[in-house]
Design an enzyme around this catalytic site. Structure first.
Site, PDB file in Angstrom:
ATOM      1  N   HIS A  88      -2.996  12.940  -9.079  1.00 62.60           N
ATOM      2  CA  HIS A  88      -3.787  11.750  -8.741  1.00 62.60           C
ATOM      3  C   HIS A  88      -4.493  11.898  -7.396  1.00 62.60           C
ATOM      4  O   HIS A  88      -4.138  12.756  -6.591  1.00 62.60           O
ATOM      5  CB  HIS A  88      -2.888  10.503  -8.679  1.00 62.60           C
ATOM      6  N   LYS A 142      -3.200   6.833  -3.862  1.00 64.61           N
ATOM      7  CA  LYS A 142      -2.245   6.168  -4.770  1.00 64.61           C
ATOM      8  C   LYS A 142      -0.949   5.831  -4.041  1.00 64.61           C
ATOM      9  O   LYS A 142      -0.405   6.658  -3.305  1.00 64.61           O
ATOM     10  CB  LYS A 142      -1.961   7.086  -5.969  1.00 64.61           C
TER      11      LYS A 142
HETATM   12  N1  LIG Z   1      -2.639   0.747 -15.973  1.00 67.05           N
HETATM   13  C1  LIG Z   1      -3.692   1.519 -15.714  1.00 67.05           C
HETATM   14  O1  LIG Z   1      -4.418   1.980 -16.616  1.00 67.05           O
HETATM   15  C2  LIG Z   1      -4.024   1.825 -14.293  1.00 67.05           C
HETATM   16  C3  LIG Z   1      -3.222   1.331 -13.294  1.00 67.05           C
HETATM   17  N2  LIG Z   1      -3.560   1.527 -11.996  1.00 67.05           N
HETATM   18  C4  LIG Z   1      -2.723   0.840 -11.035  1.00 67.05           C
HETATM   19  O2  LIG Z   1      -3.428  -0.318 -10.572  1.00 67.05           O
HETATM   20  C5  LIG Z   1      -3.050  -0.613  -9.231  1.00 67.05           C
HETATM   21  C6  LIG Z   1      -4.301  -0.690  -8.354  1.00 67.05           C
HETATM   22  O3  LIG Z   1      -4.925   0.584  -8.285  1.00 67.05           O
HETATM   23  P1  LIG Z   1      -6.281   0.798  -7.443  1.00 67.05           P
HETATM   24  O4  LIG Z   1      -7.361  -0.056  -7.982  1.00 67.05           O
HETATM   25  O5  LIG Z   1      -6.483   2.268  -7.393  1.00 67.05           O
HETATM   26  O6  LIG Z   1      -5.844   0.264  -6.003  1.00 67.05           O
HETATM   27  P2  LIG Z   1      -6.772  -0.347  -4.835  1.00 67.05           P
HETATM   28  O7  LIG Z   1      -5.946  -0.291  -3.598  1.00 67.05           O
HETATM   29  O8  LIG Z   1      -8.107   0.312  -4.852  1.00 67.05           O
HETATM   30  O9  LIG Z   1      -6.985  -1.860  -5.294  1.00 67.05           O
HETATM   31  C7  LIG Z   1      -6.034  -2.867  -5.198  1.00 67.05           C
HETATM   32  C8  LIG Z   1      -6.753  -4.128  -4.764  1.00 67.05           C
HETATM   33  O10 LIG Z   1      -5.815  -5.202  -4.821  1.00 67.05           O
HETATM   34  C9  LIG Z   1      -6.034  -6.015  -3.692  1.00 67.05           C
HETATM   35  N3  LIG Z   1      -4.832  -6.829  -3.433  1.00 67.05           N
HETATM   36  C10 LIG Z   1      -3.720  -6.504  -2.758  1.00 67.05           C
HETATM   37  N4  LIG Z   1      -2.873  -7.544  -2.748  1.00 67.05           N
HETATM   38  C11 LIG Z   1      -3.460  -8.530  -3.435  1.00 67.05           C
HETATM   39  C12 LIG Z   1      -3.069  -9.847  -3.768  1.00 67.05           C
HETATM   40  N5  LIG Z   1      -1.882 -10.364  -3.389  1.00 67.05           N
HETATM   41  N6  LIG Z   1      -3.918 -10.604  -4.520  1.00 67.05           N
HETATM   42  C13 LIG Z   1      -5.107 -10.121  -4.897  1.00 67.05           C
HETATM   43  N7  LIG Z   1      -5.537  -8.877  -4.604  1.00 67.05           N
HETATM   44  C14 LIG Z   1      -4.716  -8.091  -3.888  1.00 67.05           C
HETATM   45  C15 LIG Z   1      -6.372  -5.039  -2.570  1.00 67.05           C
HETATM   46  O11 LIG Z   1      -7.007  -5.667  -1.477  1.00 67.05           O
HETATM   47  C16 LIG Z   1      -7.290  -4.082  -3.316  1.00 67.05           C
HETATM   48  O12 LIG Z   1      -8.636  -4.509  -3.270  1.00 67.05           O
HETATM   49  C17 LIG Z   1      -2.065   0.500  -8.835  1.00 67.05           C
HETATM   50  O13 LIG Z   1      -0.743   0.059  -9.075  1.00 67.05           O
HETATM   51  C18 LIG Z   1      -2.414   1.623  -9.790  1.00 67.05           C
HETATM   52  O14 LIG Z   1      -1.359   2.516 -10.003  1.00 67.05           O
HETATM   53  C19 LIG Z   1      -4.658   2.236 -11.635  1.00 67.05           C
HETATM   54  C20 LIG Z   1      -5.468   2.793 -12.591  1.00 67.05           C
HETATM   55  C21 LIG Z   1      -5.226   2.612 -14.004  1.00 67.05           C
HETATM   56  O1  LIG Z   2      -3.085   4.681  -9.379  1.00 64.34           O
HETATM   57  C1  LIG Z   2      -3.815   5.176 -10.266  1.00 64.34           C
HETATM   58  O2  LIG Z   2      -4.924   5.656 -10.024  1.00 64.34           O
HETATM   59  C2  LIG Z   2      -3.324   5.195 -11.661  1.00 64.34           C
HETATM   60  N1  LIG Z   2      -2.210   4.570 -11.939  1.00 64.34           N
HETATM   61  C3  LIG Z   2      -1.590   4.461 -13.205  1.00 64.34           C
HETATM   62  C4  LIG Z   2      -0.259   5.156 -13.203  1.00 64.34           C
HETATM   63  O3  LIG Z   2       0.458   5.101 -12.183  1.00 64.34           O
HETATM   64  O4  LIG Z   2       0.123   5.746 -14.213  1.00 64.34           O
HETATM   65  C5  LIG Z   2      -2.501   4.885 -14.342  1.00 64.34           C
HETATM   66  C6  LIG Z   2      -3.388   6.045 -14.030  1.00 64.34           C
HETATM   67  O5  LIG Z   2      -2.604   7.185 -13.961  1.00 64.34           O
HETATM   68  C7  LIG Z   2      -4.150   5.808 -12.728  1.00 64.34           C
END
Ligand SMILES: NC(=O)C1=CN([C@@H]2O[C@H](COP(=O)(O)OP(=O)(O)OC[C@H]3O[C@@H](n4cnc5c(N)ncnc54)[C@H](O)[C@@H]3O)[C@@H](O)[C@H]2O)C=CC1
Ligand SMILES: O=C(O)C1=N[C@H](C(=O)O)C[C@H](O)C1
EC number: 1.17.1.8
Length: 250
Positions: free
Chosen positions: A136, A140
């Site tokens: 990643h 992350k």
């Molecule tokens: N399930 C999936 O397919 C995927 C899951 N993820 C997960 O999604 C999460 C976010 O990933 P990213 O977008 O890369 O992180 P990021 O750090 O770019 O975005 C997170 C956002 O949430 C905001 N935030 C933090 N606390 C908050 C609150 N209490 N209320 C509202 N907003 C708040 C932050 O200010 C930031 O803008 C991580 O846990 C990641 O692992 C990421 C990609 C795909």
């Molecule tokens: O943080 C990310 O970027 C991602 N988070 C998810 C995970 O922890 O599996 C999904 C994807 O891998 C991207």
């Protein structure tokens, strides 16, 4: 035309949340009624009339968000990672008082990643050795990834069901961490590298051959179709659903 779904996004300024906002805005059957990020009041979701909220925030805040959403009978589609069985049990607790509300928690919304997990589950019983490498971007927060955790759990269960014992491994001297973290008997290795988005390899080995199943998310738009499917499906699925595969046809 059918009804228009009123959607809010939590984490709207984040890497994934901002991409989801674009996806919701482009969907003809959805209206983006609220973009919420850190510091904004969750009450804005209620006043905007959001029926379904997508959460891509942070493992430290997602449970609090869910308590609020379920408490206000707002359905949730959650991509944020960090869901242990204990945390899922808390979500079930919130939902027990709101039986008409649905929450989907999916560690990966990319269609290929879901297929990778399915294929890995099918392959597991044929191979004495299995290891997972997840790769990643370095911003992350969690390691290993939610996807790697779930893959290891599925593969570990498939190994158990097939009667496979411990993996062959003669390591007797080890620098801490050199063999990765072990989940359900499966070693998981986490790489953080500038330039990457989200990638995973599941490696299988037996005498004379190996099999590698690899998935690559090259762009965060890869998560959009799965999230939109979750948004379209969740109202018809009250209670807790874990994994988008529950809403897909195989
Ligand atoms: N399930 C999936 O397919 C995927 C899951 N993820 C997960 O999604 C999460 C976010 O990933 P990213 O977008 O890369 O992180 P990021 O750090 O770019 O975005 C997170 C956002 O949430 C905001 N935030 C933090 N606390 C908050 C609150 N209490 N209320 C509202 N907003 C708040 C932050 O200010 C930031 O803008 C991580 O846990 C990641 O692992 C990421 C990609 C795909
Ligand atoms: O943080 C990310 O970027 C991602 N988070 C998810 C995970 O922890 O599996 C999904 C994807 O891998 C991207």
């Amino acid at each position: 035309m059918g009804e228009t779904l009123k959607v809010g996004v939590l984490g709207a300024k984040g890497r994934v949340g901002s991409t989801i906002c674009d996806g919701v805005e482009a969907a003809e059957d959805m209206e983006l009624v609220a973009r919420i990020d850190d510091g904004d009041s969750l009450e804005n979701l209620v006043s905007a009339g959001a029926e379904i909220v997508v959460d891509f925030t942070h493992p430290d805040v997602v449970l609090e968000n869910l308590e609020f959403l379920v408490g206000h009978d707002i359905h949730a589609v959650v991509g944020t990672t960090g869901f242990t069985e204990e945390r899922l049990e808390k979500v079930r607790g919130f939902l027990s008082k709101h039986p008409g509300t649905g929450v989907l928690v999916a560690p990966n919304f990319a269609i290929g990643a879901i297929l990778m997990m399915r294929f890995a589950q099918q392959a597991a019983k044929y191979y004495p050795s299995t290891e997972i490498i997840e790769l990643h971007h370095p911003r992350k927060a969690d390691a290993p990834s939610g996807t790697a955790r779930l893959t290891a759990e599925l593969v570990g269960q498939a190994r158990k069901d097939a009667g496979l014992g411990e993996q062959p491994d003669a390591t007797s001297t080890e620098l801490d961490g050199a063999r990765g973290a072990e989940i359900e008997g499966v070693p998981v290795h986490s790489i953080r590298l500038t330039g990457l988005v989200a990638h995973q390899e599941v490696l299988f080995g037996t005498e004379g051959e190996t099999l590698t199943i690899r998935h690559d998310s090259m762009d965060r738009t890869s998560f959009v179709p799965g999230v939109l499917l979750g948004v379209r499906s969740i109202k018809a699925h009250p209670g807790l659903t874990v994994g988008l595969d529950n809403f897909m046809e195989f």
